[in-house]
Design an enzyme around this catalytic site. Structure first.
Site, short mmCIF file in Angstrom:
data_model
loop_
_atom_site.label_atom_id
_atom_site.label_comp_id
_atom_site.label_asym_id
_atom_site.label_seq_id
_atom_site.Cartn_x
_atom_site.Cartn_y
_atom_site.Cartn_z
CG ASP A 124 32.59 44.24 20.79
OD1 ASP A 124 31.42 44.06 20.43
OD2 ASP A 124 33.07 45.36 21.04
CG HIS A 167 37.11 54.00 29.68
ND1 HIS A 167 37.18 55.25 29.11
CD2 HIS A 167 35.88 53.90 30.22
CE1 HIS A 167 36.02 55.87 29.29
NE2 HIS A 167 35.22 55.06 29.96
CG HIS A 175 36.02 48.39 31.92
ND1 HIS A 175 37.37 48.75 31.97
CD2 HIS A 175 36.02 47.07 31.61
CE1 HIS A 175 38.13 47.70 31.68
NE2 HIS A 175 37.33 46.65 31.47
CD GLU A 203 30.27 33.50 48.33
OE1 GLU A 203 29.21 34.12 48.09
OE2 GLU A 203 31.38 34.08 48.38
CE LYS A 238 50.93 35.39 49.28
NZ LYS A 238 52.05 34.72 49.98
O1 LIG Z 1 59.51 31.74 49.52
P1 LIG Z 1 59.67 32.85 48.52
O2 LIG Z 1 60.33 32.40 47.25
O3 LIG Z 1 60.31 34.09 49.10
O4 LIG Z 1 58.17 33.29 48.17
C1 LIG Z 1 57.39 32.79 47.13
O5 LIG Z 1 56.83 31.51 47.42
C2 LIG Z 1 55.93 31.45 48.52
C3 LIG Z 1 55.36 30.04 48.58
O6 LIG Z 1 54.68 29.69 47.39
C4 LIG Z 1 54.81 32.48 48.39
O7 LIG Z 1 54.04 32.50 49.57
C5 LIG Z 1 55.36 33.87 48.13
O8 LIG Z 1 54.29 34.77 47.91
C6 LIG Z 1 56.27 33.80 46.91
O9 LIG Z 1 56.81 35.06 46.60
#
Ligand SMILES: O=P(O)(O)O[C@H]1O[C@H](CO)[C@@H](O)[C@H](O)[C@H]1O
Ligand SMILES: O=P(O)(O)O[C@H]1O[C@H](CO)[C@@H](O)[C@H](O)[C@H]1O
EC number: 2.7.7.12
Lengths: 323, 323
Positions: free
Chosen positions: A50, A136, A138, A154, A286
């Site tokens: 929608d 839900h 999906h 690709e 991450k």
């Molecule tokens: O270095 P930090 O602040 O612990 O980590 C942060 O910056 C890094 C560099 O962009 C990233 O790889 C990490 O995932 C992020 O949490």
């Protein structure tokens, strides 16, 4: 992996999603934003999004007046596919025949939209952490009048490899991983799951058929049953890793379709990518931020370490085992 | 933008960060993970990251046995730069001369690490939402023995444009945006801020010098003062947009350095990218997920709409105005 973490901790997951909520537009019998009432569906249910990001009649931006300012119309359709009538299940908690029904629905929608559009992108955003706006179970299907960026890359890589080596890149890649073994997660009669050599997300995986298959609709009934079963195993391992409903974005890539579906696409091998964000626990993910956005992706653990951890996990879901 | 949202809502920001916390390894006088004690610094403070992703002596993976399995050593150093001795300030809340000191420190570290490494990536992850693991105002500097992916793409595009059109891509681009006006956010004597034509994040911006400048150390004192002032204005607008400490990842890109610093890099123009995730409010962000990861980025508002909203915002910070 040893860095101290004072950063964001993800909010705990909604633990109790009601099985049926008449106000949830994805539920059987619910009224959607456009006023339509959903049928009392019992398996999968496909309908037009929608709030579509792509529309069949998007206007053309007109000719460009400068090489640095190039725009083109992006036309297409966006659909939503419910996997199950209940809001409180996810794929790993569904029965293998129910997952098989999802696979059949994926194959049909690819065929249906691929008759008109060159690219049919099936993808699932699972979990609020992955921008999923409705609990839900999906997925979405966005078909477009153009090959999106990733599809183009690709296409180029697979075409170049085939013309240089005379066989599809992902066929040789799968064979090599079967020999090398250290990135394998699961194998079955017809399928492989592995953490790819190039993985950027901590527990990223690639799902590949063993046979040369270009698109979802080409899968045989036996391959579909086997896919349902290996998907259930993979997603169960994912949930078991941090004892949580594991968030991810996943999607299928296969040979282009549309008016050029009949051309030679033998360099393509069907595959699915799983991109899950969790790194250390159910609440520490991450972040693909600063260095990754501005320079290059970097991993916190090796693909071999990730594969080893996933291999070691049970194939029975932690929530079903407790019963 | 009209889609209903039952998805993730970001946790509210830490509203009270203490000005000084002796247990925070970024604070003056604190003891870090390696046992070193920080000086009682009063301006910026640069030190080696105790958890470096790149190391100068990373081992070489050895020769590859297959075209699909290619690996190379990634060597480098990771540093952290504190912007200010206090944990409870951010760049837009700092004084213009304090921001100028950060710019000088950026220029020096680029020169210092650029003597050895071809790429020096300065980046700031601001806010827990952007994976920032410590609330103290700081950025990171990762120098590498190789050009990272994004640097390689910018190198290719800028080189190709220069050889085809005889001038740097971003010089012509900036000039065009000054004429077209609808994507401009801020202009000053020496700088431009705009929402680029190719922006993918909702309120993404590009910060460009008007003069042809290849690298940070080349900036004149007048350009540095003006940069401090336009950065304060941009970041104030960002904070004012949703009345929050606006999260983002930002970073600088300039011509490669290291042993080939003396080659012709005239096709390069120094610039900074700002990638902020917020979309609708301080707690509802844009998710780059399913379709974006598997197919192509897609925007929820146009760059012109974003620029117009940013232009209309006051240049006085909402927290300073209240006083
Ligand atoms: O270095 P930090 O602040 O612990 O980590 C942060 O910056 C890094 C560099 O962009 C990233 O790889 C990490 O995932 C992020 O949490
Ligand atoms: O379509 P939804 O679930 O509302 O939206 C989600 O998926 C889209 C496609 O990946 C993304 O563009 C959105 O940012 C995300 O929140």
């Amino acid at each position: 992996m040893k860095r101290p973490w004072q950063g964001q901790v993800e909010p705990p997951l909604l633990t109790t999603v009601p099985r049926h909520d008449p106000h949830n537009p994805l539920c059987p019998g619910a009224t959607r934003a456009n006023g339509e009432v959903n049928p009392h569906y019992e398996g999968t249910f496909l309908f037009d999004n929608d709030f579509p990001a792509l529309q069949p009649d998007a206007p053309s931006p007109g000719p460009s007046d400068h090489p640095l300012f190039q725009a083109e119309a992006a036309r297409g359709v966006c659909k939503v596919m419910c996997f199950h009538p209940w809001s409180d299940v996810t794929l790993p908690l569904m029965l293998v025949p129910e997952i098989r029904a999802v696979i059949d629905a994926w194959a049909s929608v690819t065929e249906e939209l691929g008759a008109q559009y060159p690219w049919v992108q099936i993808f699932e955003n699972k979990g609020a952490m992955m921008g999923c706006s409705n609990p839900h179970p999906h997925c979405q299907v966005w078909a477009s009048s153009f090959l999106p960026d990733v599809a183009q890359r690709e296409e180029r890589s697979q075409r170049a490899y085939q013309s240089q080596h005379g066989e599809p890149l992902l066929m040789e890649y799968g064979r090599q991983e079967l020999l090398r073994k250290d990135r394998l997660v699961l194998t079955s009669e017809h399928w492989l799951v592995l953490v790819p050599f190039w993985a950027v997300w901590p527990f990223q995986t690639l799902l590949l058929p063993r046979r040369h298959v270009r698109r979802l609709p080409e899968l045989t009934p036996a391959e579909r049953d086997d896919l349902a079963s290996i998907m259930k195993k993979l997603l169960t391992k994912y949930d078991n890793l941090f004892e949580t409903s594991f968030p991810y974005s996943m999607g299928w890539h296969g040979a282009p379709m549309g008016s050029e579906a009949g051309a030679n696409w033998d360099h393509w091998q069907l595959h699915a990518h799983y991109y899950p964000p969790l790194l250390r626990s159910a609440t520490v993910r991450k972040f693909m931020v600063g260095y990754e956005m501005l320079a290059q992706a970097q991993r916190d653990l090796t693909p071999e370490q990730a594969a080893e951890r996933l291999r070691a996990l049970p194939e029975v879901h932690y929530r079903l085992g407790q019963k």
